[in-house]
Write a protein that holds these residues in place. Structure first.
Motif, mmCIF file in Angstrom:
data_model
loop_
_atom_site.group_PDB
_atom_site.id
_atom_site.type_symbol
_atom_site.label_atom_id
_atom_site.label_comp_id
_atom_site.label_asym_id
_atom_site.label_seq_id
_atom_site.Cartn_x
_atom_site.Cartn_y
_atom_site.Cartn_z
ATOM 1 N N GLU A 209 0.836 -1.198 0.000
ATOM 2 C CA GLU A 209 0.000 0.000 0.000
ATOM 3 C C GLU A 209 0.873 1.251 0.000
ATOM 4 O OE1 GLU A 209 -3.115 2.077 2.943
ATOM 5 O OE2 GLU A 209 -2.823 -0.080 3.244
ATOM 6 N N GLY A 210 2.015 1.175 0.668
ATOM 7 C CA GLY A 210 2.884 2.339 0.805
ATOM 8 C C GLY A 210 3.679 2.682 -0.444
ATOM 9 N N ILE A 211 3.630 1.845 -1.462
ATOM 10 C CA ILE A 211 4.476 2.155 -2.618
ATOM 11 C C ILE A 211 3.720 2.802 -3.770
ATOM 12 C CG2 ILE A 211 6.223 0.408 -2.105
ATOM 13 C CD1 ILE A 211 5.049 -1.332 -4.297
ATOM 14 N N ARG A 212 2.524 3.349 -3.467
ATOM 15 C CA ARG A 212 1.838 4.070 -4.548
ATOM 16 C C ARG A 212 2.619 5.349 -4.853
ATOM 17 N NH1 ARG A 212 -2.941 5.050 -0.283
ATOM 18 N NH2 ARG A 212 -1.454 5.777 1.243
ATOM 19 N N ASP A 213 2.410 5.818 -6.073
ATOM 20 C CA ASP A 213 3.144 7.005 -6.533
ATOM 21 C C ASP A 213 2.687 8.273 -5.824
ATOM 22 O OD1 ASP A 213 4.842 5.784 -8.202
ATOM 23 O OD2 ASP A 213 3.690 6.139 -10.026
ATOM 24 N N ASN A 214 3.602 9.226 -5.740
ATOM 25 C CA ASN A 214 3.280 10.575 -5.252
ATOM 26 C C ASN A 214 2.627 10.591 -3.887
ATOM 27 O OD1 ASN A 214 4.089 11.468 -7.840
ATOM 28 N ND2 ASN A 214 2.020 11.090 -8.606
ATOM 29 N N PRO A 216 2.381 11.837 -0.458
ATOM 30 C CA PRO A 216 3.002 13.029 0.125
ATOM 31 C C PRO A 216 3.861 12.729 1.353
ATOM 32 C CG PRO A 216 0.575 13.099 0.300
ATOM 33 C CD PRO A 216 0.924 11.890 -0.497
ATOM 34 N N ASP A 217 3.384 11.807 2.222
ATOM 35 C CA ASP A 217 4.134 11.577 3.457
ATOM 36 C C ASP A 217 5.200 10.492 3.307
ATOM 37 O OD1 ASP A 217 2.246 9.690 3.113
ATOM 38 O OD2 ASP A 217 1.665 9.523 5.212
ATOM 39 N N ASP A 218 5.489 10.120 2.076
ATOM 40 C CA ASP A 218 6.534 9.122 1.886
ATOM 41 C C ASP A 218 7.455 9.578 0.762
ATOM 42 O OD1 ASP A 218 7.989 6.784 2.315
ATOM 43 O OD2 ASP A 218 6.809 5.654 0.867
ATOM 44 N N ALA A 219 7.888 10.845 0.882
ATOM 45 C CA ALA A 219 8.693 11.447 -0.176
ATOM 46 C C ALA A 219 10.004 10.680 -0.366
ATOM 47 C CB ALA A 219 8.974 12.908 0.145
ATOM 48 N N ASP A 220 10.491 10.061 0.701
ATOM 49 C CA ASP A 220 11.763 9.346 0.574
ATOM 50 C C ASP A 220 11.563 7.861 0.240
ATOM 51 O OD1 ASP A 220 10.656 8.759 2.978
ATOM 52 O OD2 ASP A 220 12.454 9.106 4.175
ATOM 53 N N HIS A 221 10.320 7.506 -0.150
ATOM 54 C CA HIS A 221 10.035 6.139 -0.631
ATOM 55 C C HIS A 221 10.467 5.071 0.353
ATOM 56 C CE1 HIS A 221 9.015 7.808 -4.502
ATOM 57 N NE2 HIS A 221 10.161 8.461 -4.523
ATOM 58 N N ILE A 226 11.796 -0.651 1.727
ATOM 59 C CA ILE A 226 11.603 -1.853 2.549
ATOM 60 C C ILE A 226 11.252 -3.046 1.659
ATOM 61 C CG2 ILE A 226 10.119 -2.953 4.283
ATOM 62 C CD1 ILE A 226 9.987 -0.236 5.701
ATOM 63 N N VAL A 227 10.347 -2.815 0.703
ATOM 64 C CA VAL A 227 9.972 -3.899 -0.214
ATOM 65 C C VAL A 227 11.208 -4.356 -0.995
ATOM 66 C CG1 VAL A 227 8.615 -4.511 -2.259
ATOM 67 C CG2 VAL A 227 7.558 -3.212 -0.400
ATOM 68 N N ASP A 228 11.980 -3.412 -1.456
ATOM 69 C CA ASP A 228 13.219 -3.726 -2.183
ATOM 70 C C ASP A 228 14.103 -4.650 -1.333
ATOM 71 O OD1 ASP A 228 15.268 -3.686 -4.031
ATOM 72 O OD2 ASP A 228 16.043 -1.729 -3.393
ATOM 73 N N ALA A 229 14.281 -4.265 -0.070
ATOM 74 C CA ALA A 229 15.140 -5.054 0.832
ATOM 75 C C ALA A 229 14.559 -6.447 1.088
ATOM 76 C CB ALA A 229 15.323 -4.307 2.154
ATOM 77 N N LEU A 230 13.237 -6.512 1.273
ATOM 78 C CA LEU A 230 12.610 -7.808 1.557
ATOM 79 C C LEU A 230 12.688 -8.743 0.346
ATOM 80 C CD1 LEU A 230 9.486 -6.792 3.717
ATOM 81 C CD2 LEU A 230 11.701 -7.665 4.479
ATOM 82 N N VAL A 231 12.508 -8.181 -0.852
ATOM 83 C CA VAL A 231 12.610 -9.007 -2.066
ATOM 84 C C VAL A 231 14.037 -9.545 -2.205
ATOM 85 C CG1 VAL A 231 12.509 -9.025 -4.591
ATOM 86 C CG2 VAL A 231 10.723 -7.851 -3.293
#
Ligand code: C2E
Ligand code: MG
Ligand code: MG
Ligand code: MG
Length: 285
Positions: A209-214, A216-221, A226-231
């Motif tokens: 859910e947190g990896i949707r585009d744009n 606002p509160d997750d400007a630093d992705h 986290i998903v990248d690291a878990l994969v």
């Protein structure tokens, strides 16, 4: 009245809470009869490859077709079934029904090699009898073991030492696949993870859910990282990764870029009755 809550603690009477509790107990009391009257049904949600969109598996999700309340979701009764112990019988029914459906699909569409993924509650996985239950379900339906995946939660597998760990190994020895469900929401012991005979990690919805585009509160992705690291962790352990709750094309795009293997969610199809899976197997995928 006031009700005792633990030793020497008294709660003030709260009519709302009391109504909620009695609705809960009524639901719990109705569970055994519901099982005898065959009021439970399985819905299936497609799990698709992010490489080519092919449906590689389906997750079996139980529902209660209640005579008065209509279709009830598992979040309202699985916890109750665990508390009352009925989860063991309900779980057996789910396993057998899912294997039977999957074997029918496999007989009609052998080339699809469709895997059925079944949720197993901690309380079921704890009992060594689970191995016989799974072996029975496979033998009585004729489903090849490699077409069955069992989904266990982190808490069910991480705490396992000694007997429970042997149970997991005996399950794996049957040839079924083992997945860790909702990975990242519990407590994972990474040193332990590598000793488990598992084949797949399912990334919990909130990360996806947190990896949707744009956002606002997750400007630093952060969620995306986290998903990248878990994969990467999963792949380092030679495990497949399935993302849950994928709702938008943008999320699927990011997950594909991060090399996530498979995904499920409303974007690829909501859970539905078995007939919808047949339609999908028949039609162009
Ligand atoms: P789960 O195993 O994590 O299943 C995934 C849940 O995500 C399902 O909820 C599914 O309907 C929902 N979902 C599907 N697509 C989307 C989406 O695009 N976005 C979001 N936010 N959610 C989506 P459901 O069917 O209500 O099941 C809830 C939980 O109940 C399951 O979570 C599982 O833990 C448990 N459960 C379901 N069936 C069984 C069962 O047969 N046995 C046991 N022990 N537990 C079960
Ligand atoms: Mg699941
Ligand atoms: Mg899950
Ligand atoms: Mg869940």
């Amino acid at each position: 009245w006031a009700k005792a809550e633990g030793r020497g603690r008294w709660a003030v009477y709260d009519p709302e809470r009391s109504a909620r509790d009695s609705a809960r107990s009524a639901l719990a009391a109705g569970l055994p009869a519901a099982l005898d009257r065959s009021e439970f049904v399985l819905h299936y949600q497609p799990i698709v490859s992010l490489l080519d969109g092919r449906m590689t598996a389906v997750e079996a999700l139980v529902r209660w077709q209640h005579p008065e309340l209509g279709l009830i979701g598992p979040d309202r009764f699985i916890g109750l079934a665990e508390e009352t112990g009925l989860i063991v019988r309900l779980g057996e029914w789910v396993l057998r029904q899912a294997c039977q459906d999957a074997q029918r699909w496999h007989a009609e569409f052998p080339a699809a090699r469709l895997v059925v993924s079944v949720n197993v509650a901690a309380r079921q996985a704890d009992a060594p009898a689970i191995v016989d239950t799974v072996a029975d379900a496979l033998a009585s339906t004729g489903l090849p073991a490699e077409l069955l995946q069992l989904e266990l939660t982190e808490s069910a597998v991480m705490g396992s030492a000694g007997e429970p760990l042997r149970t997991l190994h005996r399950l794996a020895a049957l040839g079924v696949r083992l997945a860790v469900d909702d990975f990242g929401t519990g407590y994972s012991n990474l040193a332990y993870l590598r000793r488990l005979p598992i084949t797949c990690l399912k990334l919990a919805g909130p990360f996806v859910e947190g990896i949707r585009d744009n956002e606002p509160d997750d400007a630093d992705h952060r969620d995306e990282r986290i998903v990248d690291a878990l994969v990467r962790l999963a792949h380092a352990l030679e495990l497949w990764v399935t993302a849950e709750a994928v709702e938008t094309e943008a999320q699927a795009e990011r997950l594909r870029a991060l090399r996530c293997d498979t995904a499920q969610g409303r974007l690829f199809g909501p859970p539905g009755p078995p007939q919808e899976i047949v339609t999908r197997l028949r039609g162009p995928m």
